[in-house]
Design a protein around this motif. Sequence first.
Motif, PDB file in Angstrom:
ATOM      1  N   VAL A  22      60.013 -22.082 -16.810  1.00  0.00           N
ATOM      2  CA  VAL A  22      61.158 -22.836 -17.320  1.00  0.00           C
ATOM      3  C   VAL A  22      60.795 -23.461 -18.662  1.00  0.00           C
ATOM      4  O   VAL A  22      59.794 -24.170 -18.778  1.00  0.00           O
ATOM      5  N   GLU A  23      61.613 -23.173 -19.670  1.00  0.00           N
ATOM      6  CA  GLU A  23      61.487 -23.812 -20.973  1.00  0.00           C
ATOM      7  C   GLU A  23      62.719 -24.677 -21.164  1.00  0.00           C
ATOM      8  O   GLU A  23      63.812 -24.167 -21.375  1.00  0.00           O
ATOM      9  N   PRO A  24      62.555 -26.020 -21.064  1.00  0.00           N
ATOM     10  CA  PRO A  24      63.715 -26.899 -21.234  1.00  0.00           C
ATOM     11  C   PRO A  24      64.397 -26.682 -22.584  1.00  0.00           C
ATOM     12  O   PRO A  24      63.740 -26.426 -23.589  1.00  0.00           O
ATOM     13  N   LEU A  25      65.713 -26.760 -22.575  1.00  0.00           N
ATOM     14  CA  LEU A  25      66.481 -26.616 -23.814  1.00  0.00           C
ATOM     15  C   LEU A  25      66.182 -27.776 -24.742  1.00  0.00           C
ATOM     16  O   LEU A  25      65.913 -28.892 -24.293  1.00  0.00           O
ATOM     17  N   ALA A  26      66.249 -27.544 -26.035  1.00  0.00           N
ATOM     18  CA  ALA A  26      65.974 -28.587 -27.025  1.00  0.00           C
ATOM     19  C   ALA A  26      66.954 -29.747 -26.892  1.00  0.00           C
ATOM     20  O   ALA A  26      66.611 -30.892 -27.170  1.00  0.00           O
ATOM     21  N   SER A  27      68.159 -29.475 -26.415  1.00  0.00           N
ATOM     22  CA  SER A  27      69.167 -30.523 -26.281  1.00  0.00           C
ATOM     23  C   SER A  27      68.937 -31.401 -25.048  1.00  0.00           C
ATOM     24  O   SER A  27      69.541 -32.456 -24.919  1.00  0.00           O
ATOM     25  N   ASP A  28      68.060 -30.990 -24.144  1.00  0.00           N
ATOM     26  CA  ASP A  28      67.784 -31.747 -22.919  1.00  0.00           C
ATOM     27  C   ASP A  28      66.651 -32.735 -23.180  1.00  0.00           C
ATOM     28  O   ASP A  28      65.496 -32.451 -22.940  1.00  0.00           O
ATOM     29  N   THR A  29      66.998 -33.917 -23.660  1.00  0.00           N
ATOM     30  CA  THR A  29      65.988 -34.893 -24.071  1.00  0.00           C
ATOM     31  C   THR A  29      65.237 -35.506 -22.902  1.00  0.00           C
ATOM     32  O   THR A  29      64.080 -35.871 -23.033  1.00  0.00           O
ATOM     33  N   CYS A  30      65.853 -35.601 -21.720  1.00  0.00           N
ATOM     34  CA  CYS A  30      65.167 -36.229 -20.596  1.00  0.00           C
ATOM     35  C   CYS A  30      64.130 -35.308 -19.978  1.00  0.00           C
ATOM     36  O   CYS A  30      63.197 -35.767 -19.327  1.00  0.00           O
ATOM     37  N   GLU A  73      67.431 -21.284 -19.273  1.00  0.00           N
ATOM     38  CA  GLU A  73      66.135 -21.933 -19.421  1.00  0.00           C
ATOM     39  C   GLU A  73      65.030 -21.192 -18.665  1.00  0.00           C
ATOM     40  O   GLU A  73      63.860 -21.512 -18.807  1.00  0.00           O
ATOM     41  N   ALA A  74      65.407 -20.211 -17.856  1.00  0.00           N
ATOM     42  CA  ALA A  74      64.450 -19.569 -16.952  1.00  0.00           C
ATOM     43  C   ALA A  74      64.059 -18.171 -17.414  1.00  0.00           C
ATOM     44  O   ALA A  74      64.880 -17.397 -17.892  1.00  0.00           O
ATOM     45  N   THR A  75      62.785 -17.858 -17.237  1.00  0.00           N
ATOM     46  CA  THR A  75      62.240 -16.531 -17.477  1.00  0.00           C
ATOM     47  C   THR A  75      61.493 -16.116 -16.222  1.00  0.00           C
ATOM     48  O   THR A  75      60.640 -16.859 -15.744  1.00  0.00           O
ATOM     49  N   ARG A  76      61.810 -14.954 -15.684  1.00  0.00           N
ATOM     50  CA  ARG A  76      61.167 -14.511 -14.444  1.00  0.00           C
ATOM     51  C   ARG A  76      59.708 -14.142 -14.704  1.00  0.00           C
ATOM     52  O   ARG A  76      59.373 -13.552 -15.716  1.00  0.00           O
ATOM     53  N   LEU A  77      58.870 -14.495 -13.762  1.00  0.00           N
ATOM     54  CA  LEU A  77      57.466 -14.118 -13.825  1.00  0.00           C
ATOM     55  C   LEU A  77      57.215 -13.019 -12.805  1.00  0.00           C
ATOM     56  O   LEU A  77      57.651 -13.113 -11.664  1.00  0.00           O
ATOM     57  N   VAL A  78      56.505 -11.993 -13.235  1.00  0.00           N
ATOM     58  CA  VAL A  78      56.122 -10.924 -12.323  1.00  0.00           C
ATOM     59  C   VAL A  78      54.607 -10.972 -12.231  1.00  0.00           C
ATOM     60  O   VAL A  78      53.913 -10.818 -13.229  1.00  0.00           O
ATOM     61  N   LEU A  79      54.116 -11.225 -11.029  1.00  0.00           N
ATOM     62  CA  LEU A  79      52.679 -11.327 -10.835  1.00  0.00           C
ATOM     63  C   LEU A  79      52.176 -10.022 -10.227  1.00  0.00           C
ATOM     64  O   LEU A  79      52.459  -9.713  -9.073  1.00  0.00           O
ATOM     65  N   SER A  80      51.433  -9.257 -11.012  1.00  0.00           N
ATOM     66  CA  SER A  80      50.946  -7.984 -10.493  1.00  0.00           C
ATOM     67  C   SER A  80      49.915  -8.238  -9.398  1.00  0.00           C
ATOM     68  O   SER A  80      49.106  -9.160  -9.480  1.00  0.00           O
ATOM     69  N   GLY A  81      49.978  -7.458  -8.356  1.00  0.00           N
ATOM     70  CA  GLY A  81      49.040  -7.585  -7.250  1.00  0.00           C
ATOM     71  C   GLY A  81      49.380  -8.670  -6.258  1.00  0.00           C
ATOM     72  O   GLY A  81      48.646  -8.897  -5.306  1.00  0.00           O
ATOM     73  N   LEU A  82      50.504  -9.360  -6.442  1.00  0.00           N
ATOM     74  CA  LEU A  82      50.901 -10.412  -5.514  1.00  0.00           C
ATOM     75  C   LEU A  82      51.346  -9.781  -4.198  1.00  0.00           C
ATOM     76  O   LEU A  82      52.197  -8.906  -4.180  1.00  0.00           O
ATOM     77  N   GLU A  83      50.724 -10.199  -3.122  1.00  0.00           N
ATOM     78  CA  GLU A  83      51.101  -9.692  -1.807  1.00  0.00           C
ATOM     79  C   GLU A  83      52.191 -10.596  -1.246  1.00  0.00           C
ATOM     80  O   GLU A  83      51.976 -11.786  -1.050  1.00  0.00           O
ATOM     81  N   THR A  84      53.342 -10.023  -0.985  1.00  0.00           N
ATOM     82  CA  THR A  84      54.464 -10.821  -0.519  1.00  0.00           C
ATOM     83  C   THR A  84      54.218 -11.426   0.852  1.00  0.00           C
ATOM     84  O   THR A  84      54.856 -12.394   1.221  1.00  0.00           O
ATOM     85  N   SER A  85      53.262 -10.898   1.602  1.00  0.00           N
ATOM     86  CA  SER A  85      52.968 -11.472   2.917  1.00  0.00           C
ATOM     87  C   SER A  85      52.311 -12.843   2.798  1.00  0.00           C
ATOM     88  O   SER A  85      52.299 -13.617   3.743  1.00  0.00           O
ATOM     89  N   ASN A  86      51.782 -13.180   1.620  1.00  0.00           N
ATOM     90  CA  ASN A  86      51.125 -14.463   1.390  1.00  0.00           C
ATOM     91  C   ASN A  86      52.031 -15.486   0.718  1.00  0.00           C
ATOM     92  O   ASN A  86      51.585 -16.572   0.386  1.00  0.00           O
ATOM     93  N   VAL A  87      53.293 -15.133   0.488  1.00  0.00           N
ATOM     94  CA  VAL A  87      54.219 -16.010  -0.211  1.00  0.00           C
ATOM     95  C   VAL A  87      55.111 -16.713   0.800  1.00  0.00           C
ATOM     96  O   VAL A  87      55.679 -16.084   1.688  1.00  0.00           O
ATOM     97  N   VAL A  88      55.216 -18.035   0.674  1.00  0.00           N
ATOM     98  CA  VAL A  88      56.101 -18.805   1.546  1.00  0.00           C
ATOM     99  C   VAL A  88      57.522 -18.644   1.036  1.00  0.00           C
ATOM    100  O   VAL A  88      57.802 -18.873  -0.140  1.00  0.00           O
ATOM    101  N   ASP A  89      58.422 -18.250   1.914  1.00  0.00           N
ATOM    102  CA  ASP A  89      59.817 -18.062   1.555  1.00  0.00           C
ATOM    103  C   ASP A  89      60.546 -19.395   1.676  1.00  0.00           C
ATOM    104  O   ASP A  89      60.779 -19.881   2.773  1.00  0.00           O
ATOM    105  N   PHE A  90      60.883 -20.017   0.532  1.00  0.00           N
ATOM    106  CA  PHE A  90      61.563 -21.307   0.529  1.00  0.00           C
ATOM    107  C   PHE A  90      62.988 -21.214   1.061  1.00  0.00           C
ATOM    108  O   PHE A  90      63.589 -22.215   1.408  1.00  0.00           O
TER     109      PHE A  90
END
Length: 99
Positions: A22-30, A73-90
């Motif tokens: 996440v890169e906050p927008l320049a207009s988002d001062t808080c 504001e969002a850019t997706r991250l792709v993590l190579s080699g990430l095993e989905t069995s180790n990821v907690v599904d929120f």
Amino acid sequence: MALASKEAPPFLGFKAGDLVLVEPLASDTCAGSEWWMGWIIHVDGGARDPRVPTLFQVADCDTGLVRWISADEATRLVLSGLETSNVVDFTSERHKRVS
């Protein structure tokens, strides 16, 4: 410069469970100007077309703080080699805490 009809914004394919930078927008001062990483836990559609994401509810990976961000504001991250069995599904009901 307008987008060509073939080019779609990358956030159109985002879904709950995606890891984003996440890169906050320049207009988002808080929010400050610091980039941060988080997991999308909810996608909110636009008023004109609910299928088009405009806001994401994101859990900060470092602090656990949940924030609403604008889709651009969002850019997706792709993590190579990430095993989905180790990821907690929120988004899964079985992982939600019962009070």
